[in-house]
Design an enzyme around this catalytic site. Sequence first.
Site, mmCIF file in Angstrom:
data_model
loop_
_atom_site.group_PDB
_atom_site.id
_atom_site.type_symbol
_atom_site.label_atom_id
_atom_site.label_comp_id
_atom_site.label_asym_id
_atom_site.label_seq_id
_atom_site.Cartn_x
_atom_site.Cartn_y
_atom_site.Cartn_z
ATOM 1 N N GLU A 185 2.569 4.872 -4.250
ATOM 2 C CA GLU A 185 2.551 5.736 -5.448
ATOM 3 C C GLU A 185 3.892 6.454 -5.704
ATOM 4 O O GLU A 185 4.156 6.725 -6.885
ATOM 5 C CB GLU A 185 1.420 6.777 -5.322
ATOM 6 C CG GLU A 185 0.027 6.179 -5.444
ATOM 7 C CD GLU A 185 -0.352 5.354 -4.225
ATOM 8 O OE1 GLU A 185 -1.055 4.333 -4.396
ATOM 9 O OE2 GLU A 185 0.068 5.708 -3.118
ATOM 10 N N ASP B 30 0.849 -1.183 0.000
ATOM 11 C CA ASP B 30 0.000 0.000 0.000
ATOM 12 C C ASP B 30 0.889 1.239 0.000
ATOM 13 O O ASP B 30 2.115 1.152 0.169
ATOM 14 C CB ASP B 30 -0.885 -0.039 1.250
ATOM 15 C CG ASP B 30 -2.093 0.879 1.160
ATOM 16 O OD1 ASP B 30 -2.275 1.529 0.112
ATOM 17 O OD2 ASP B 30 -2.842 0.954 2.144
ATOM 18 N N ASP C 218 -8.898 3.675 -2.300
ATOM 19 C CA ASP C 218 -9.699 4.134 -1.151
ATOM 20 C C ASP C 218 -11.036 4.710 -1.606
ATOM 21 O O ASP C 218 -11.238 5.935 -1.676
ATOM 22 C CB ASP C 218 -8.904 5.172 -0.356
ATOM 23 C CG ASP C 218 -7.691 4.560 0.317
ATOM 24 O OD1 ASP C 218 -7.661 3.333 0.487
ATOM 25 O OD2 ASP C 218 -6.769 5.313 0.672
#
Length: 797
Positions: free
Chosen positions: A407, A404, A480
Amino acid sequence: MQVATSSGKYSVKHYPDTIQSWKKEGNYFYFYTSATILEIRVISDKIVRFRYAADGQFQRDFSYALSEKLEESPENFDIREWQESFEIYTTAIRVFVARENLRITITDTEGRIINQDETGFHWQYYLQKGGKIVYCTKLIQEGEAFYGLGDKPTDLNLRGKRVENFGTDAYGYAKDTDPLYRNIPFYYGLHNGIGYGIFFDNTFRTLFDFGSEREDASSFWARGGEMNYYFIYGPELLKVAESYARITGTAELPPLWALGYHQCRWSYFPDSRVREIGKEFRQRGIPCDALYLDIDYMDGFRCFTWSPDGFPDPKKLLKDLSDDGFKTVVIIDPGIKVDPDYPIYQELVQKGYACKRADGALMEGDVWPGKCAFPDFTDPKVRDWWAGLFQDLTAYGVRGVWNDMNEPAVFELGTFPEDVRHDYDGENVSHRKAHNVYGHLMSKATAAGLKKHLMPRRPFVITRSAYSGTQRWSSVWTGDNMSTWEHLWLASVQCQRLSVSGLSFAGSDIGGFIGEPSGELYTRWIQLGAFHPLMRTHSASNDTGFDQEPWSFGPEYEAVVKSFIQLRYRLLPYIYTTFWQYAAYGTPMLRPLAFVAQDDPETHDLNHEFLLGDSILISHVSEAGMLEKSVYLPEGNWYYYFNDARYAGKQAVTIPTPLSEMPIFVKAGAVVPQYPDMEWVGQRKVEEMILQVYFGEGITHSILYEDAGDHYAYKTGQYNLVRFKQASEPGLFRLKKKFVGRFEADYRHHRLKIHGLPFRPTSCMVDGVAHELPAEALQAAIVEIQLPRNFEEIILR
């Protein structure tokens, strides 16, 4: 031409001029103007790469996206010279290069235009940041539709849209939010029944315009790097998808349990709560294979550690869960807490593996543990080191890892500053070039570590950020999202788009990550999620203490949710077969109707309907209180799953949608393999493989792929590929079966359940021998027959 920059200065746009010379070297063609070089590489009869050196100097020919198995295989190609152009031809396409300006026109062998430059390639200096901005502008053909580009949360057809690839932590995104988490610079065009694809292999921030600025032109451009793109001719869209997978690689088969149901929350804490969740699943008889541990299982959010208070004996916990049929998946983020007493941080810094700013200082930023440093996953030494860190987790019993925040996400900054430096496998670049592959390479290193330390069992990885090619080692989810009906609609569209963008192993946070769904919304989301390759409920912690499990909304909803999770498990042989098609050929698991009926213009703008695999059509219930729904069926005949009502295709039909049902159709002629009911993969031996057979006139084909469901023996031939051929007509049902393989399955019998038989059979022949049909089979609406596993043909008259 001059274009204003944000600083008010002007930068000239440059265009190629007249071709002065050219040459051919094997399957490469080079065209030289006064400043620009165009390289055209013929990879196959339908795949051609276009690469431009704006100022006469090519950059390093390197890609993180390409498959190591990509091979050149053109059958027959050459070049012709014409007065106004050069023509490179293959057995499938013609590529015309204009002498005046290098503009490209691509046609099929009959001269029909597939794709055509408008202004074509051009560029300008990027005055503020250095390097060049490279562009390619093409004409939009009449009626052209566009698809692909990963997780964009908008209508499937991108016509009229402008979108951007720059991996972004988009917490609580909405419809049309852009950019999002993934960076997949690959799109499809469809016009006049002709499908093609363009893969723009550039890791800088890239943008795509499909008629937003000018309705007759599409463009793609990057703020750095080269104009380097692959043109892929179909003409079938599914063939384009398979060719894209040939370029960027196919997935490996996951462990079968990873296709079961997954339960996750931020966070199940402490270990007693995890045990409670597992116990509830087993006591209620709701199937589940995977339980997730979010960041609270760690010691102060330090990756690769365990909380001494909440998880004092992780090895026993994970063994107990395993004994009860659960696999444990743990989260691992890229941020490594700045802590001189933390061994992993010590190694990261001492070995020089951390990302650094331009002046040599560590790249530091706040994430969950507080101040963190970050590994440079573009360095192969760092990837090897990272892979080695999973040895202890797998020794504890961890079976999957969830990457997670990659990015990468940084709280106070959003992401890394552009001056951060990266190794980039020996190139030394800024974060501008590495940003869009950071999560891609993190998940690659994670997968390598799990594969090594779990051997011979197969790994499971799920990642939030990705670039083209991530499908070779990881699954993804849509990020999300929120507990709204809009996000249920988005979940369907995003997973379809990801699937045709090469990332079929995808799902959404069922029920929504942010907020609290109603029982109706959660149930409808479970129904959709049962037909997504990744089926995972996930939700955020909140002040109310609300947990989002299948039983959280009361008995009425629990019963429906349970029934759909059970259906998911019954369909595992079909879903696993569909995954095998994806792994073997790159065929998308979820197929928008435009991809299976591209000659039908009615399908081009549909968002709700899709096929899972070859034979099952889904149209999810997308609004609160919806009592019926209009569903468009493509050409052919279709059975409504819940009552076997038969509908002709190429029309919209209205279907009642009580809470206990959603529109599910099965293609006439299909053979859908099913397991008996189970609560987890491997709970018991499968004694009988059920074959749900749907009568259809004409000849139809179905397949069943099977292996051990874990391990790698399938790579040495330990698998079975069973092909079914139904050749039926009024008054006659005929099903043939061919069997190839060396896997010894547990079951010895098939139970055929024949749906929609339009006559009452009076005779049955199995492999040329008369077979007596029990009286109850003759009277039932669904004719049931038990046959040995090795049968080859059954005929009913």
